[in-house]
Design a protein around this motif. Structure first.
Motif, PDB file in Angstrom:
ATOM      1  N   VAL A 112       1.015  -1.208   0.202  1.00 16.14           N
ATOM      2  CA  VAL A 112       0.021  -0.134   0.090  1.00 16.14           C
ATOM      3  C   VAL A 112       0.888   1.168   0.182  1.00 16.14           C
ATOM      4  CG1 VAL A 112      -1.679   1.355   1.371  1.00 16.14           C
ATOM      5  CG2 VAL A 112      -1.791  -1.155   1.068  1.00 16.14           C
ATOM      6  N   ALA A 113       2.089   1.312   0.698  1.00 13.57           N
ATOM      7  CA  ALA A 113       2.974   2.591   0.862  1.00 13.57           C
ATOM      8  C   ALA A 113       3.460   2.693  -0.334  1.00 13.57           C
ATOM      9  CB  ALA A 113       4.030   2.147   1.908  1.00 13.57           C
ATOM     10  N   PHE A 114       3.789   1.526  -1.174  1.00 21.10           N
ATOM     11  CA  PHE A 114       4.487   1.507  -2.512  1.00 21.10           C
ATOM     12  C   PHE A 114       3.483   2.255  -3.539  1.00 21.10           C
ATOM     13  CE2 PHE A 114       5.428  -0.394  -6.453  1.00 21.10           C
ATOM     14  CZ  PHE A 114       6.731   0.188  -6.890  1.00 21.10           C
ATOM     15  N   ALA A 115       2.314   1.614  -3.500  1.00 27.10           N
ATOM     16  CA  ALA A 115       1.214   1.951  -4.426  1.00 27.10           C
ATOM     17  C   ALA A 115       0.943   3.573  -4.311  1.00 27.10           C
ATOM     18  CB  ALA A 115      -0.184   1.412  -4.370  1.00 27.10           C
ATOM     19  N   HIS A 116       0.685   4.044  -3.172  1.00 24.80           N
ATOM     20  CA  HIS A 116       0.626   5.417  -2.772  1.00 24.80           C
ATOM     21  C   HIS A 116       1.554   6.229  -3.167  1.00 24.80           C
ATOM     22  CE1 HIS A 116      -2.611   4.777   0.619  1.00 24.80           C
ATOM     23  NE2 HIS A 116      -3.173   4.415  -0.476  1.00 24.80           N
ATOM     24  N   ALA A 117       2.767   5.887  -2.924  1.00 20.24           N
ATOM     25  CA  ALA A 117       3.974   6.636  -3.262  1.00 20.24           C
ATOM     26  C   ALA A 117       4.132   6.739  -4.990  1.00 20.24           C
ATOM     27  CB  ALA A 117       5.385   6.126  -2.870  1.00 20.24           C
ATOM     28  N   LEU A 118       3.934   5.479  -5.572  1.00 23.48           N
ATOM     29  CA  LEU A 118       4.060   5.768  -7.242  1.00 23.48           C
ATOM     30  C   LEU A 118       2.991   6.209  -7.726  1.00 23.48           C
ATOM     31  CD1 LEU A 118       5.815   4.793  -9.502  1.00 23.48           C
ATOM     32  CD2 LEU A 118       4.829   2.589  -9.248  1.00 23.48           C
ATOM     33  N   GLN A 119       1.846   6.113  -7.148  1.00 24.02           N
ATOM     34  CA  GLN A 119       0.460   6.726  -7.733  1.00 24.02           C
ATOM     35  C   GLN A 119       0.382   7.940  -7.598  1.00 24.02           C
ATOM     36  OE1 GLN A 119      -2.678   4.196  -6.125  1.00 24.02           O
ATOM     37  NE2 GLN A 119      -3.055   3.501  -8.226  1.00 24.02           N
ATOM     38  N   SER A 120       0.794   8.672  -6.245  1.00 29.76           N
ATOM     39  CA  SER A 120       0.350   9.721  -5.846  1.00 29.76           C
ATOM     40  C   SER A 120       1.387  10.658  -5.220  1.00 29.76           C
ATOM     41  CB  SER A 120      -1.051   9.781  -5.082  1.00 29.76           C
ATOM     42  OG  SER A 120      -0.835   8.810  -3.986  1.00 29.76           O
ATOM     43  N   GLY A 121       2.553   9.900  -5.038  1.00 30.21           N
ATOM     44  CA  GLY A 121       3.658  10.848  -4.303  1.00 30.21           C
ATOM     45  C   GLY A 121       4.078  10.224  -3.035  1.00 30.21           C
ATOM     46  N   VAL A 122       5.361  10.620  -2.822  1.00 30.62           N
ATOM     47  CA  VAL A 122       6.082  10.193  -1.529  1.00 30.62           C
ATOM     48  C   VAL A 122       5.538  11.305  -0.535  1.00 30.62           C
ATOM     49  CG1 VAL A 122       8.378  10.197  -0.378  1.00 30.62           C
ATOM     50  CG2 VAL A 122       7.967   9.459  -3.005  1.00 30.62           C
ATOM     51  N   LEU A 123       5.295  12.702  -0.881  1.00 34.23           N
ATOM     52  CA  LEU A 123       5.264  13.727   0.387  1.00 34.23           C
ATOM     53  C   LEU A 123       3.844  14.000   0.409  1.00 34.23           C
ATOM     54  CD1 LEU A 123       8.073  15.914  -1.027  1.00 34.23           C
ATOM     55  CD2 LEU A 123       8.257  14.116   0.803  1.00 34.23           C
ATOM     56  N   GLU A 124       3.536  14.713   1.629  1.00 34.98           N
ATOM     57  CA  GLU A 124       2.135  15.566   1.904  1.00 34.98           C
ATOM     58  C   GLU A 124       2.543  16.935   1.620  1.00 34.98           C
ATOM     59  OE1 GLU A 124      -0.651  13.948   2.173  1.00 34.98           O
ATOM     60  OE2 GLU A 124       0.100  11.784   2.415  1.00 34.98           O
ATOM     61  N   PRO A 125       2.314  17.599   0.367  1.00 31.81           N
ATOM     62  CA  PRO A 125       3.389  18.591  -0.100  1.00 31.81           C
ATOM     63  C   PRO A 125       2.841  19.821   0.845  1.00 31.81           C
ATOM     64  CG  PRO A 125       1.707  17.950  -1.424  1.00 31.81           C
ATOM     65  CD  PRO A 125       1.721  16.988  -0.606  1.00 31.81           C
ATOM     66  N   GLY A 126       1.333  20.005   1.153  1.00 32.26           N
ATOM     67  CA  GLY A 126       0.995  21.055   2.156  1.00 32.26           C
ATOM     68  C   GLY A 126       1.705  21.152   3.521  1.00 32.26           C
ATOM     69  N   ARG A 127       2.186  20.014   3.942  1.00 30.53           N
ATOM     70  CA  ARG A 127       2.864  20.080   5.054  1.00 30.53           C
ATOM     71  C   ARG A 127       4.469  20.664   5.308  1.00 30.53           C
ATOM     72  NH1 ARG A 127       1.499  14.116   7.712  1.00 30.53           N
ATOM     73  NH2 ARG A 127      -0.966  14.260   7.503  1.00 30.53           N
ATOM     74  N   ILE A 128       4.733  20.681   4.047  1.00 34.18           N
ATOM     75  CA  ILE A 128       6.324  21.169   3.786  1.00 34.18           C
ATOM     76  C   ILE A 128       6.148  22.743   3.110  1.00 34.18           C
ATOM     77  CG2 ILE A 128       8.317  20.825   2.265  1.00 34.18           C
ATOM     78  CD1 ILE A 128       7.125  17.982   2.092  1.00 34.18           C
ATOM     79  N   ILE A 129       5.287  23.057   2.376  1.00 32.52           N
ATOM     80  CA  ILE A 129       5.185  24.249   1.711  1.00 32.52           C
ATOM     81  C   ILE A 129       3.718  24.851   1.835  1.00 32.52           C
ATOM     82  CG2 ILE A 129       5.396  25.611  -0.348  1.00 32.52           C
ATOM     83  CD1 ILE A 129       7.797  23.554  -1.016  1.00 32.52           C
ATOM     84  N   SER A 130       3.299  25.763   2.582  1.00 31.40           N
ATOM     85  CA  SER A 130       1.949  26.072   2.677  1.00 31.40           C
ATOM     86  C   SER A 130       1.127  26.697   1.434  1.00 31.40           C
ATOM     87  CB  SER A 130       1.925  27.228   3.873  1.00 31.40           C
ATOM     88  OG  SER A 130       2.602  28.515   3.410  1.00 31.40           O
ATOM     89  N   GLY A 131       2.026  27.172   0.429  1.00 28.41           N
ATOM     90  CA  GLY A 131       1.543  27.463  -0.713  1.00 28.41           C
ATOM     91  C   GLY A 131       0.902  26.528  -2.070  1.00 28.41           C
TER      92      GLY A 131
END
Length: 525
Positions: A112-131
């Protein structure tokens, strides 16, 4: 007696099997944690394994998973999180039913972790950059697992990566760049601040060699900055958002001397960003795409570019940067009024009004009942927190929004619009707005949108424009709008394109990816 002993042995074997199965089920059940989706999947099949069983189907799923993990580095994923050797060792060491249950769930979570990373990304971008106002489009684990038991597991693994042409080309570019780096990169940096046609010498040779290694020209021994080198420089400039004048000035030289390792980072960040756009419903048969750092707005129809115009985006100041998000454009306003945002009122206009009530006379001060407030009373007694009025600029040739704005209603109050400040479109870096996106050819943009619903979109648009009246025009077919940020992007034909990281977002994303275990594959193969 012998029969009795045999029955006892069989009963003991069955009891041991039941004990092992109970231990297996208990281990699986205890490992769900708060992941109700995985729990529902296993409860629905009475905890039967999908990885650790002895069936041919289980074996094929294990093989497919381990083969997919071996490709993680090709996609720029964190290899340490998808370590096939570690999982194989755990499977080999499992002895008890509980051991097998723990391995079963670890394999499921890894998948599941691999599928999520490959399908929709490794990061949760809003937690890194508010913009970055994006939620990665995570698929339901239960649906992913159901696909795995109902379909060919290898086909499921292959289907996880985004299928967009952009992702496919980015991955090829990544592999090509890694190969280039492993075989010497682009050679030495050019030891000159600038060069121009007619120059000759070692620096020109270094420039020629570097552009040859990049694929911009054929090998040559000429020490002169000749027509062939000038043409190569022009094409390089085109691909890097620079004025294509064929002169290797300071800006061009700075881009030429960027290392291939830095370009590889940009490509890998772009792949991560493309995974965030891997929406189940797609980007839209017709959609608008604005690559903020490329300073262009585009219309795509069936994945083909059908319209493009220059754009201006928000200034680099933190409170003026244009956010990244997707929404749906459902109308345009011809002859718009400009309703001044509260932040601009109190930060920019109120200090002027306090000093001079007649300041910014092109704007109307409006009370809570919609009435224009006379200026003669003055505004010196108001502060930013007590100023009770709004401000508005009526339609007209000096209106800040120009003659038309394009609305995709969103919580960030961002939209596309015309502008009277046409001189800004001649600049290469166009970061001048308060956050909204200004268009160089807004009328043509409007015609392209209206062509789907009006027989003569030009006449229709100008009939309303010439009325001078503020007019709301619905789009019969709403159009998805995607505000993206790509410092590296591809062309269907030609070289990779690169742009400056004007908001310093990609640099921070690379740091976050590195912290997750993503790294450059630089060793020789």
């Amino acid at each position: 007696m012998a029969a009795s002993a045999g029955a006892q042995a069989q009963q003991a074997t069955e009891a041991a099997f039941v004990f092992k199965m109970s231990a297996y089920k208990q281990a699986v059940a205890e490992s769900f944690g708060d992941d109700e989706s995985i729990a529902a999947f296993y409860r629905g099949r009475d905890f039967a394994p999908i990885w650790t069983g002895s069936s041919e189907s289980d074996r094929l799923r294990r093989e497919a998973l381990l083969e997919a993990f071996a490709m993680a580095d090709d996609h720029g994923l964190p290899v340490r999180e998808f370590d096939a050797q570690r999982l194989m060792a755990k499977m080999a060491q499992a002895r008890t039913g509980r051991d097998r249950g723990m391995v079963e769930i670890e394999l499921t979570r890894s998948f599941v972790a691999f599928a999520h990373a490959l399908q929709s990304g490794v990061l949760e971008p809003g937690r890194i950059i508010s913009g970055i106002k994006r939620e990665p489009p995570r698929r339901d684990p239960q649906l992913l697992l159901t696909r795995l038991i109902e379909e060919d597991p290898r086909a499921v693994m292959r289907s996880l990566a985004p299928t967009s042409p952009e992702y496919t080309r980015l991955m090829r570019a990544k592999l090509r760049m890694e190969h280039r780096i492993q075989h010497g990169g682009w050679g030495q940096a050019v030891p000159a601040g600038s060069l121009k046609p007619g120059n000759a010498g070692n620096a020109v040779v270094a420039l020629r060699n570097r552009l040859t290694a990049m694929g911009y020209m054929a090998p040559s021994l000429s020490p002169r900055y000749d027509a062939a080198l000038e043409e190569a420089v022009s094409q390089f400039q085109e691909d890097h958002g620079l004025e294509p004048d064929g002169v290797a000035g300071s800006s061009t030289m700075r881009e030429i001397n960027v290392s291939p390792e830095e370009r590889l980072k940009s490509i890998m960040v772009a792949m991560e960003r493309e995974r965030w756009l891997n929406l189940p419903e797609g980007l839209g048969q017709r959609h608008v795409r604005v690559n903020l750092v490329n300073f262009h707005a585009q219309i795509f129809d069936d994945d083909k570019l059908t319209f493009e115009t220059k754009s201006v985006i928000g200034h680099q100041n933190r409170d003026r940067r244009t956010p990244e998000f997707s929404d749906v454009m459902d109308h345009m306003v011809i002859n718009p009024s400009w309703y001044v945002p509260r932040s601009i009122i109190v930060n920019e206009y109120l200090p002027l009004l306090r000093a001079n009530p007649g300041a910014v006379g092109h704007l109307q001060v409006i009370d809570s009942r919609g009435r224009v407030v006379p200026r003669y009373h003055g505004f010196a007694r108001y502060s930013a927190s007590t100023f009770p009025f709004s401000m508005k600029q009526p339609p007209g040739p000096r209106n800040a929004l120009g003659s038309v704005k394009f609305m995709f209603p969103n919580r960030y109050n961002i939209y596309l619009h015309d502008t009277p400040s046409q001189h800004l479109f001649s600049r290469q870096v166009r970061t001048f707005s308060h956050g909204c996106i200004r268009l160089d050819d807004p009328h043509d943009f409007a015609y392209a949108l209206l062509a789907k619903q009006e027989a003569n979109p030009v006449d229709y648009f100008h009939r309303i424009l010439d009325s001078g009246q503020e007019t709301h025009v619905d789009l019969v077919e709403p159009v998805p709008v995607h505000l993206i940020y790509r410092t590296a992007f591809t062309q269907a034909k030609g070289q990779m394109n690169y742009r400056d990281d004007v908001y310093d977002r990609d640099a921070r994303l690379w740091q976050a990816l590195s912290a997750k275990g993503v790294s450059l594959r630089l060793g020789r193969t």
